[in-house]
Design an enzyme around this catalytic site. Structure first.
Site: not given
Ligand code: GLC
Length: 536
Positions: A267, A203
């Protein structure tokens, strides 16, 4: 598939947002047992791996992206035993499991942060990014929160310093310049790898390291009121710092301790030339830096899409494996962005381009964003930045036409509203319907298995002689596939190169289920928004 590729290269990844997939406990929020109960569906669909968004203990200030314990399961989602069972059940069906790792920040309720904020001389003080105010008492620099709401520095009265939060106030940033933080996070990775997960989606990866001098970010001259808050500044000093490459290599080394086959997906909302840097100079970085090109595309038209694909293909370092995405839990759904018909075409594109496709749950049935009135918004980003809520794309999965769409029991109250179209747009109805987007999606997933060109084939753009049409060939030796997509609302008659037509093209799949065959490969006629996949 061919033995030559790893599962994360020839497979299809399916993203599950656990709150919204299936609720077994009946509290209106999805959970791990709910997911386990739907694995048969995923097996039927033919996907190879699931990426699970966070399920860890969390105060849910950012619905699980604020983690208070990296090694557990939030009671809302179940228990660690439920997770192990889910993993085992998935494995029994040949489905891999990739989990979300949130390295940039913890929850402000994580014990590390509790220690860190307890005093300036606590041994964990330096695990987070603390800084003195400027002489006038204001924050150390001008950085703004990605989620909106202004400065990403929060004053802590007790210890009289500011701490950094790139996202919500409740998500303090870890200090990745501290080797102990790195080791702690690598141990978290090992904890889950030991349990048997197949990899991580990392993330907000590029944010982990910050400028060592915490210099101000320049304003974005192109920003206008109403534009997303995360575009107000050019994040020159708060994102994508050179030292990130060491972190990425270290993370890769941890994954590699477990042998090949453990994947790292990053990401990274970065420009192409920076995105590809995350493959690592010797392909020793993340395996798949998420390519959001199709999500970010301003204009959904063939030339723009063609340019995007070619730019990406050209930029990829030697040996780097591509990947494509149409949506996720932070983006308006593809069927809402493009409309129903063009979304079907987009699925054909996604599943026939070179590289690993990732499908966001519900996109395979054409789910739409659900409207949520501003007073009822749940997403913290949507509260800080009205108009930018992510609730609409997080609505419950539509399984059938029963009340609550089979997501939770009829008497339960789903955490977000279900879209008005769920009686038609649901798995049960679409499973049987040959015209459905679900049938199309599943057929394309199956064709990827049967036709090596769709996996290992090169990508060659073709000139269809029609500005509404995008055409390309995928070929690997004798295995060749041709994709012709009509983006326009009118019939198109693209010109296929003679050599292809002459080789006797065979129809593998059309987005128009009425089409049974090619009338004449030499004189192909495509209906409005029709796409075809041919073998040649
Ligand atoms: C990522 C997640 C998003 C989350 C943010 C902070 O962008 O996809 O949902 O809010 O990171 O963790």
């Amino acid at each position: 598939m061919t033995g030559q590729f790893s599962w994360w290269q020839d497979g299809v990844i399916y993203q599950i947002y656990p709150r919204s997939f299936a609720d077994a406990s009946g509290d209106g929020v999805g959970d791990l047992r709910g997911i386990a109960g739907r694995l048969d569906y995923l097996e039927w669909l033919g996907v190879d791996a699931v990426w699970l968004s966070p399920f860890y203990p969390s105060p849910m200030a950012d619905f699980g992206y604020d983690i208070s314990d990296y090694r557990g399961v939030d009671p809302l989602f179940g228990t660690l035993e439920d997770f192990d069972e889910l993993l085992e059940e998935a494995r029994r069906r040949g489905i891999r499991m990739v989990i979300d790792l949130v390295p940039n920040h913890t929850s402000d309720e994580h014990p590390w942060f509790a220690e860190s904020r307890s005093s300036r001389d606590n041994p964990k003080r330096d695990w987070y990014v603390w800084h003195d105010p400027k002489p006038d008492g204001s924050p150390p620099n001008n950085w703004e929160s990605v989620h909106g709401g202004g400065s990403c520095w929060k004053w802590d009265e007790k210890t009289r310093q500011y701490y950094l939060h790139t996202f919500q106030v409740e998500q303090p940033d870890l200090n990745w310049r501290n080797p102990r933080v790195r080791e702690a996070m690598y141990d978290v990775m090992r904890f889950w790898l030991d349990r048997g997960v197949d990899g991580f989606r990392l993330d907000a990866l590029s944010f982990c390291v910050k400028d060592d001098r915490l210099r101000d970010n320049p304003p974005n001259p192109g920003w206008k009121p109403g534009d997303p808050p995360w575009t107000r500044q050019i994040r020159l000093h708060s994102d994508d710092q050179p030292e990130m490459m060491d972190v990425v290599r270290e993370m890769r080394a941890v994954a590699d301790e477990y042998g090949g086959g453990r994947v790292l997906i990053g990401e990274l909302y970065l420009p192409l030339e920076r995105l590809i840097a995350y493959y690592g100079t010797d392909l020793d970085g993340v395996h798949l830096p998420f390519n959001f090109g199709l999500v970010d595309l301003a204009k959904w038209e063939p030339r723009a899409v063609g340019r995007l694909i070619s730019a990406y293909e050209t930029a990829l370092p030697e040996g780097a494996w591509p990947n494509w995405v149409l949506g996720n839990h932070d983006q308006s759904r593809v069927a809402t962005r493009l409309g129903e018909e063009r979304a079907r075409l987009a699925q054909m594109l996604l599943l026939t381009l070179r590289g690993t496709p990732t499908c966001y749950y519900g996109d395979e049935i054409g789910m739409q964003d659900v409207p949520v009135h501003q007073d009822l918004v749940q997403d913290p980003q949507g509260k800080l930045s009205p108009g930018h809520s992510r609730d609409p794309e997080r609505s419950p999965m539509q399984w059938d036409a029963s009340p609550n769409a089979g997501f939770c029991p009829p008497e339960a109250d789903p955490w977000l509203p279900i879209t008005g179209d769920y009686k038609e747009v649901n798995v049960e109805a679409q499973k049987e319907a040959s015209r459905s987007v679900l049938s199309l999606f599943r057929r394309l997933v199956g064709l990827r298995r049967e036709h090596p060109a769709l996996i290992s084939g090169s990508y060659e753009p073709l000139d269809p002689g029609d500005e509404n049409v995008l055409a390309y060939q995928r070929s690997d030796g004798d295995s060749r596939a041709l994709v012709v997509l009509n983006f326009g609302p009118r019939t198109a008659r693209p010109r296929l190169p003679k050599r292809l037509a002459a080789s006797g093209a065979k129809l593998l799949c059309s987005t128009d289920p009425e089409r049974k065959s090619l009338v004449d490969a030499d004189d192909l006629e495509l209906g409005p928004y029709e796409g075809v996949l041919l073998s040649t």
